[in-house]
Design an enzyme around this catalytic site. Structure first.
Site, short mmCIF file in Angstrom:
data_model
loop_
_atom_site.label_atom_id
_atom_site.label_comp_id
_atom_site.label_asym_id
_atom_site.label_seq_id
_atom_site.Cartn_x
_atom_site.Cartn_y
_atom_site.Cartn_z
N TYR A 138 0.81 -1.07 0.17
CA TYR A 138 0.01 -0.10 -0.16
C TYR A 138 0.69 1.29 -0.01
O TYR A 138 1.72 1.47 0.69
CB TYR A 138 -0.88 -0.08 1.21
CG TYR A 138 -1.78 1.10 1.29
CD1 TYR A 138 -2.81 1.56 0.56
CD2 TYR A 138 -1.60 2.09 2.40
CE1 TYR A 138 -3.62 2.44 0.69
CE2 TYR A 138 -2.63 3.09 2.52
CZ TYR A 138 -3.65 3.29 1.62
OH TYR A 138 -4.46 4.42 1.73
N LYS A 171 3.74 8.58 9.42
CA LYS A 171 3.41 8.09 10.70
C LYS A 171 4.44 8.55 11.76
O LYS A 171 4.09 9.60 12.27
CB LYS A 171 3.45 6.68 10.55
CG LYS A 171 2.23 6.22 9.47
CD LYS A 171 1.97 4.88 9.48
CE LYS A 171 0.61 4.65 8.61
NZ LYS A 171 0.82 3.86 7.30
N ASP A 207 8.96 2.90 0.49
CA ASP A 207 8.01 3.38 1.06
C ASP A 207 8.22 3.01 2.64
O ASP A 207 7.77 1.98 3.04
CB ASP A 207 6.55 3.01 0.56
CG ASP A 207 5.62 3.57 1.52
OD1 ASP A 207 5.73 4.33 2.30
OD2 ASP A 207 4.42 3.38 0.67
C1 LIG Z 1 0.04 4.23 6.16
C2 LIG Z 1 0.86 4.11 4.70
C3 LIG Z 1 0.65 4.95 3.73
C4 LIG Z 1 -0.17 6.06 3.80
O1 LIG Z 1 -0.33 7.13 4.82
P1 LIG Z 1 -1.23 8.14 5.17
O2 LIG Z 1 -0.60 8.87 5.98
O3 LIG Z 1 -2.32 7.01 5.64
O4 LIG Z 1 -1.75 8.52 4.01
C5 LIG Z 1 1.60 4.92 2.64
N1 LIG Z 1 2.43 3.71 2.65
C6 LIG Z 1 2.56 2.94 3.79
C7 LIG Z 1 3.61 1.83 3.52
C8 LIG Z 1 1.81 3.27 4.94
O5 LIG Z 1 1.80 2.16 5.81
#
Ligand SMILES: *Cc1c(COP(=O)(O)O)cnc(C)c1O
Length: 432
Positions: A149, A272, A244
């Site tokens: 994701y 995060k 990511d």
């Molecule tokens: C949570 C997450 C996102 C998206 O971040 P948001 O702050 O929810 O938009 C993108 N990549 C990874 C790997 C994530 O865990």
């Protein structure tokens, strides 16, 4: 902490009202508990490793607002720093000294990052990094992995794991074919598939983006040689490698997965943890690539609230707390104790399980087979996970309400919290 005393009357009232006001009653889909059944609880307050719901039930929390709360919720030092900053205003829309401080901390910590741009979410960071990959290489196609994701931008909503997987939507309506036409996908941990995509699309692939440790199809670690192989393949093909690390950054090691595995990508996204519980994202990497970002270069990307002093302050304080000696040793130790205990109890009570942890991130699947990718993860017994989740919830343990999410621990979790969690798990797993 028995099921008979578990009352959620107030949560049910509030959630019923919410469903008339907001789609599904929530501001983000997985919160609605669709994949585990039953009603979500409505939170009243959080502190350290704990949550209290509006009916005053207390829970040990293993979600940590999906990652940011690595120091424990509402850490007194973070709160104090926020109070002080708040007095000076919440947003400037102009340069502030705090941005330099957090930027320096990020650059110092994350091996690939020589320059960084702050944004407001992980989604935003991933959208921008994709544009940058394309701008820098002059190529349109990208490779992502099934079950990874990268936020909810159109281009990434192909085989996108957790939230999407949980809802059983293979894709989302509203995403035009043209938006995903340049998004190629491969199974996670499958270097041969990536090699084939490069061979089939010569000089067309801008780069490869991945979760270096997956948290969005449940917890999956990269096989030995996978990250190294991607580093080599991207270099050979004039493409960029992007980690990511929105979830893994500052969580599985201070410098993220790239520090842990010793593989340095060209670009990295963060989120995060670096916001310490406030909305922050970031992307950064090689100076020559980042110099393409406006106003230094021609690639446009902007944000009204980006780099605001409140968010920067929460991030700075959180990273300061993480720099203290022994933090990752604590995270490593208690998380291992938790997952090893869970796997042992599950096995003893007759359940086929597999799982593991890396520092403050963990996961367990209800399948006896090893999980190397999203297809493997889907073999987990989801109905059983749902019953496990509910049983834990009713006894005061809050787990992520989906099999396809990783679990998170924090500096606030103690041995007593883990012991209590394992005792509860024993009761629940014995009855499943
Ligand atoms: C949570 C997450 C996102 C998206 O971040 P948001 O702050 O929810 O938009 C993108 N990549 C990874 C790997 C994530 O865990």
């Amino acid at each position: 902490m028995t099921t008979t005393s578990f009352k959620t009357t107030r949560s049910e009232e509030i959630f019923a009202a919410a469903q008339k006001l907001m789609p599904g009653g929530v501001s983000s889909p997985v919160r609605a508990f669709k994949s585990v059944g039953g009603q979500p609880i409505v939170f009243d307050r959080v502190k350290g490793a704990y949550i209290w719901d509006v009916d005053d039930n207390q829970y040990i929390d293993y979600v940590g607002t999906w990652g940011p709360a690595i120091c424990g919720h509402a850490h007194p030092e973070v709160i104090a720093a926020l109070h002080e900053t708040l007095e000076k205003g919440t947003s400037f829309g102009a340069p502030s000294a705090q941005e330099n401080v957090l930027a320096e901390m990020v650059i110092e910590a994350v091996p690939s990052i020589e320059m960084v741009r702050f944004v407001n979410s992980g989604t935003e960071a991933c959208m921008a990094v994709l544009r940058l990959m394309r701008a820098f290489t002059g190529r349109d196609k990208i490779i992502k992995f099934e079950g990874c994701y990268h936020g909810h931008a159109d281009m990434f909503l192909v085989k996108a794991g957790s939230g999407v997987a949980t809802l059983g939507l293979p894709d989302s309506p509203g995403v035009p074919k043209s938006a995903t036409a340049s998004t190629l996908t491969a199974p996670y941990n499958d270097l041969e598939a990536v090699k084939q995509l490069f061979a089939d699309n010569p000089d067309e692939i801008a780069g490869v983006i991945l979760e270096p440790v997956v948290g969005n199809s449940g917890f999956i670690i990269p096989d030995a040689g996978f990250l190294e192989g991607l580093r080599l393949l991207t270099q050979e093909n004039g493409a960029l490698l992007v980690f990511d690390e929105v979830m893994t950054g500052f969580r599985i090691a201070y410098g993220g997965a790239q520090e842990k595995f010793g593989v340095t990508p060209d670009l990295t996204t963060l989120g995060k943890v670096i916001g310490g519980g406030l909305p922050v994202g970031a992307y950064g990497g090689r100076k020559d690539i980042m110099s393409m970002v406006a106003p230094a270069g021609p690639m446009y990307q902007a944000g009204t609230l980006s780099g605001n002093p409140l968010a920067m302050t929460a991030g700075i304080k959180t990273l300061e707390l993480l720099q203290k000696p022994g933090t990752y040793e604590h995270l490593d130790r208690i998380t291992k104790k938790l997952i090893e205990g869970l796997l042992q109890i599950a096995t003893q009570t007759g359940h086929a399980v597999t799982g593991g942890s890396l520092s403050a991130m963990f996961g367990m699947f209800f399948t006896g087979e090893e999980v190397h990718n999203y297809d493997d993860a889907k073999k987990s017994d989801l109905a059983k996970f749902g019953r496990f989740h509910r049983g834990m919830l009713e006894r005061g343990v809050y787990l992520a309400p989906s099999q396809f999410e990783a679990g998170f621990t924090s500096l606030a979790h103690t041995d007593e919290d883990i012991d209590r969690t394992l005792a509860v798990a024993k009761e629940v797993l014995s009855g499943l």
